[in-house]
Design an enzyme around this catalytic site. Structure first.
Site, PDB file in Angstrom:
ATOM      1  CG  HIS A   1      48.760  73.130  93.187  1.00 51.13           C
ATOM      2  ND1 HIS A   1      47.940  73.837  92.402  1.00 51.13           N
ATOM      3  CD2 HIS A   1      48.075  72.878  94.151  1.00 51.13           C
ATOM      4  CE1 HIS A   1      46.894  73.428  92.809  1.00 51.13           C
ATOM      5  NE2 HIS A   1      46.670  72.883  94.056  1.00 51.13           N
TER       6      HIS A   1
ATOM      7  CD  GLU B   1      50.842  72.889  88.238  1.00 49.91           C
ATOM      8  OE1 GLU B   1      51.129  72.168  89.559  1.00 49.91           O
ATOM      9  OE2 GLU B   1      49.936  73.013  87.819  1.00 49.91           O
TER      10      GLU B   1
ATOM     11  CB  CYS C   1      44.941  76.207  89.155  1.00 50.21           C
ATOM     12  SG  CYS C   1      46.280  76.410  90.611  1.00 50.21           S
TER      13      CYS C   1
ATOM     14  CB  CYS D   1      50.176  76.610  88.677  1.00 50.31           C
ATOM     15  SG  CYS D   1      50.003  75.692  90.386  1.00 50.31           S
TER      16      CYS D   1
END
Lengths: 157, 157
Positions: A53, A55, A83, A86
């Site tokens: 992801h 992040e 999420c 993260c």
């Protein structure tokens, strides 16, 4: 234009890079003392890696830049609410602030689906939300709209 | 010896590698169709990266091995209950089963501090816990005991 908006524009540019590569368009940057020290976008498909992801990549980049596992005094700007993975990583990194654009009722872990700050772990992240919300939501909505259309057409052949 | 115990012994060996490098001793492996396809240990200090938990590295390794972002049919064995970041990643990876040794009341996200399975995300992980629990807890307890002693001695000089 406000500082937060300018930072989110940088994150949105990263989301556009993701979109061009047919990734779910999420972008993130990390700012430290007024300087952008990490920029990244979602690369799950390209890397075949569920942990890639925007992040997560930005956290690793920023930690490398600072030479520290803790991102004290840093702010992460991300186009959509992080999420659980993260959000957990951002707490572990002891980041000072997370600013996000669109909320994510399905998986958002800073207040929408759950709130990691309420777990009383050993760090609490300051949250700002709704920065350039409309643009951040639109890039995701358009991506999924196009994808559904494409998948529908696929079924004809 | 039972299959689960044999797998956890492999994860414990990884935790020992972490300990030798003065990392918090947590180890993990991923098993697919009876074969170990990933082995890793916590490397947060060495890599200066708060995301470098044993489980995260193992997920990326296993996804590389399978050429897939989803770890369907895979089991992760880890010496201690995963935190929110790792539990979130394991859900994103749609892993079939997570087996852990020691529970973690401070940060465990599969039932101790919180339970990610209760969030009703788009995947639920099957959990087994308490595999070689005593050994998995002991390696952590000894590490922190030694560390506290060392830190105490440091103060004298």
């Amino acid at each position: 234009m406000k500082k937060d908006d300018l930072c989110m524009q940088q994150a949105l540019r990263q989301a556009e890079y993701a979109e061009r590569e047919d990734e779910v368009p999420v972008g993130a940057i990390v700012v430290y003392k007024g300087r952008t020290i990490a920029k990244s976008y979602n690369q799950v498909e390209k890397l075949n890696d569920p942990t890639a992801h925007a992040e997560m990549i930005a956290i690793t980049q920023a930690a490398n830049y600072l030479g520290s596992k803790w991102l004290k005094g840093c702010s992460l700007y991300v186009t959509v609410e992080p999420c659980s993975m993260c959000a957990g990583a951002l707490v572990l990194a002891r980041i000072e602030q997370v600013a996000f654009g669109a909320a994510d009722p399905k998986t958002g872990a800073f207040g929408s689906k759950t709130d990691i700050n309420k777990l009383k772990l050993n760090h609490k992240v300051r949250i700002k939300q709704g920065i350039l919300e409309r643009d951040c939501a639109a890039i995701l909505q358009n991506f999924f709209k196009k994808k559904r259309k494409r998948d529908k057409n696929k079924n004809y052949f």
